[in-house]
Design a protein around this motif. Sequence first.
Motif, mmCIF file in Angstrom:
data_model
loop_
_atom_site.group_PDB
_atom_site.id
_atom_site.type_symbol
_atom_site.label_atom_id
_atom_site.label_comp_id
_atom_site.label_asym_id
_atom_site.label_seq_id
_atom_site.Cartn_x
_atom_site.Cartn_y
_atom_site.Cartn_z
ATOM 1 N N ASP A 140 0.826 -1.209 0.000
ATOM 2 C CA ASP A 140 0.000 0.000 0.000
ATOM 3 C C ASP A 140 0.862 1.262 0.000
ATOM 4 O O ASP A 140 0.573 2.220 -0.722
ATOM 5 C CB ASP A 140 -0.951 0.009 1.200
ATOM 6 C CG ASP A 140 -2.009 -1.084 1.104
ATOM 7 O OD1 ASP A 140 -2.299 -1.554 -0.018
ATOM 8 O OD2 ASP A 140 -2.545 -1.463 2.155
ATOM 9 N N ARG A 161 2.277 1.723 -3.466
ATOM 10 C CA ARG A 161 1.298 2.298 -4.405
ATOM 11 C C ARG A 161 1.077 3.781 -4.120
ATOM 12 O O ARG A 161 0.982 4.595 -5.033
ATOM 13 C CB ARG A 161 -0.021 1.543 -4.323
ATOM 14 C CG ARG A 161 0.043 0.201 -4.992
ATOM 15 C CD ARG A 161 -1.328 -0.492 -5.008
ATOM 16 N NE ARG A 161 -1.157 -1.865 -5.412
ATOM 17 C CZ ARG A 161 -1.007 -2.896 -4.578
ATOM 18 N NH1 ARG A 161 -1.052 -2.701 -3.282
ATOM 19 N NH2 ARG A 161 -0.848 -4.110 -5.035
ATOM 20 N N GLN A 162 0.959 4.120 -2.828
ATOM 21 C CA GLN A 162 0.699 5.512 -2.486
ATOM 22 C C GLN A 162 1.878 6.405 -2.842
ATOM 23 O O GLN A 162 1.690 7.510 -3.345
ATOM 24 C CB GLN A 162 0.389 5.652 -0.997
ATOM 25 C CG GLN A 162 0.042 7.086 -0.643
ATOM 26 C CD GLN A 162 0.019 7.343 0.835
ATOM 27 O OE1 GLN A 162 0.766 6.751 1.592
ATOM 28 N NE2 GLN A 162 -0.846 8.258 1.242
ATOM 29 N N ARG A 173 -5.698 7.457 4.825
ATOM 30 C CA ARG A 173 -4.604 8.128 4.127
ATOM 31 C C ARG A 173 -5.062 9.536 3.766
ATOM 32 O O ARG A 173 -6.095 9.709 3.106
ATOM 33 C CB ARG A 173 -4.200 7.343 2.893
ATOM 34 C CG ARG A 173 -3.605 5.989 3.282
ATOM 35 C CD ARG A 173 -3.117 5.203 2.074
ATOM 36 N NE ARG A 173 -2.552 3.938 2.472
ATOM 37 C CZ ARG A 173 -1.288 3.743 2.831
ATOM 38 N NH1 ARG A 173 -0.439 4.747 2.833
ATOM 39 N NH2 ARG A 173 -0.859 2.551 3.192
ATOM 40 N N THR A 232 -0.669 9.003 7.091
ATOM 41 C CA THR A 232 -1.505 7.814 7.190
ATOM 42 C C THR A 232 -1.824 7.591 8.656
ATOM 43 O O THR A 232 -0.913 7.508 9.482
ATOM 44 C CB THR A 232 -0.781 6.575 6.625
ATOM 45 O OG1 THR A 232 -0.428 6.835 5.257
ATOM 46 C CG2 THR A 232 -1.664 5.350 6.671
#
Length: 137
Positions: A32, A35-36, A74, A86
Amino acid sequence: MPKIEGSCLCGQVTYSSSADEPAMMVVCHCPDCQRQSGSAYSTNVLVPTASIAFEGDSRRTYVMNGASGQPVTRNFCGNCGSPLSTEMPAFGDLAAVKAGTLQDSSWVKPSIQIWCNSAQPWGPVSDDMDKAPANPG
């Protein structure tokens, strides 16, 4: 240590933390965060979630369930897309401020890498840090 404050790329969202110092500083290799961040990992300064104050109408949130099954929120700028923090209730109600958004990040020195089981071979980080296969115990 400078004050924990920063902004998104376009400056429409700013934040500050009332914490005197971070609870910890980590490099996260979870899918995650990859990706972020659009990269191999995310560098984070962890502070109590309640210590962060945001300003600016462009802040947006994306909520999903984390590995613990608890929500992960997020925060990002809806204008420029910069990830800001986050919020992780399962991580002791700490928020991971994205180190690259700090006004002054020269003092950031992560001491641990987490989610190393997901680390990308093309994005190595210094081997002088402790490592954990997922969230640290």
